[in-house]
Motif scaffolding. Structure first.
Motif, short mmCIF file in Angstrom:
data_model
loop_
_atom_site.label_atom_id
_atom_site.label_comp_id
_atom_site.label_asym_id
_atom_site.label_seq_id
_atom_site.Cartn_x
_atom_site.Cartn_y
_atom_site.Cartn_z
N ASP A 1 1.17 8.78 4.02
CA ASP A 1 1.61 7.43 2.31
C ASP A 1 1.45 8.94 1.30
O ASP A 1 -0.10 8.50 0.71
N THR B 1 1.97 7.82 -1.70
CA THR B 1 1.70 7.93 -2.75
C THR B 1 0.30 7.36 -3.35
O THR B 1 -0.55 7.82 -4.32
N LYS B 2 -0.47 8.16 -1.95
CA LYS B 2 -2.05 8.55 -2.63
C LYS B 2 -2.28 9.76 -2.87
O LYS B 2 -2.95 9.99 -2.51
#
Length: 208
Positions: free
Chosen positions: A79, A81-82
């Protein structure tokens, strides 16, 4: 939305080329509603301009070179976005930037390790740009992950591969970089660079 980009030096003409290069790249990536691109010159100017925009309650993104390999702890998991670009920039000697108040990690993006790294993802574009005399075999092996190639090695490879070019001459950052950027296939770049994919994906989400 403003996109503050490292690049363009102190030259008005080069900053214009920088804006056009990124505008074309972003448009070709399928982002028709584009941010206003601000070519800031130095990386510190890009960071400071980004912080000023946030203080003025403007929507803003920052795009700078990572300058070196990004530690695994800043890019853990699938992920993206993290991922933690602010952590990388805070820990990097020479930057040591604080994450600005009101900013998220999804507001910060890295060209890993430099913008020219993206060029290695689209060697056909490089060959077409430089023409006769371009020696593609002098570039790093295609099986090498491009984000693991150091800044020094990227620049050295481009200079060696273009040493015998006559129509465009040997690679020069000011003379060629943003013109080449405009010729790249974003699909090839985002396929080869997870950080580039993160940047494009974020723009698509934020620009609607």
């Amino acid at each position: 939305m403003k996109l503050f980009v490292e690049g363009g030096g102190d030259s008005t003409a080069l900053k214009s080329e920088c804006r056009e290069g990124f505008k074309t790249f972003i448009t070709k990536a399928g982002i028709t509603k584009r941010p206003r691109i601000v070519a800031c010159g130095s990386r510190s100017d890009a960071y400071n301009d980004f912080c000023t925009a946030l203080n003025n309650n403007e929507e803003a993104l920052l795009l700078v070179d990572s300058e070196e390999n990004v530690d695994a702890s800043s890019q853990e998991g699938e992920d993206r976005t993290k991922w933690l670009p602010w952590k990388h920039l805070n820990q990097r000697k020479g930057d040591e930037w604080e994450k600005p108040k009101g900013s998220e990690d999804t507001d910060c993006h890295l060209m890993v390790q430099v913008m020219e790294t993206w060029f290695l993802a689209d060697r056909a574009a490089l060959a077409a740009f430089f023409g006769n005399g371009f020696k593609q075999e002098k570039l790093p092996a295609t099986e090498r992950p491009i984000e693991g190639i150091s800044k020094v090695d990227v620049y050295r490879a481009l200079k060696v591969a273009t040493a015998d070019c006559r129509t465009k001459a040997q690679y020069g950052k000011g003379a060629h970089s943003f013109k080449i950027l405009a010729t790249l296939d974003p699909a090839k770049v985002t396929s080869a660079s997870a950080w580039a994919a993160r940047f494009v994906d974020t723009l698509k989400k934020k620009m609607g």
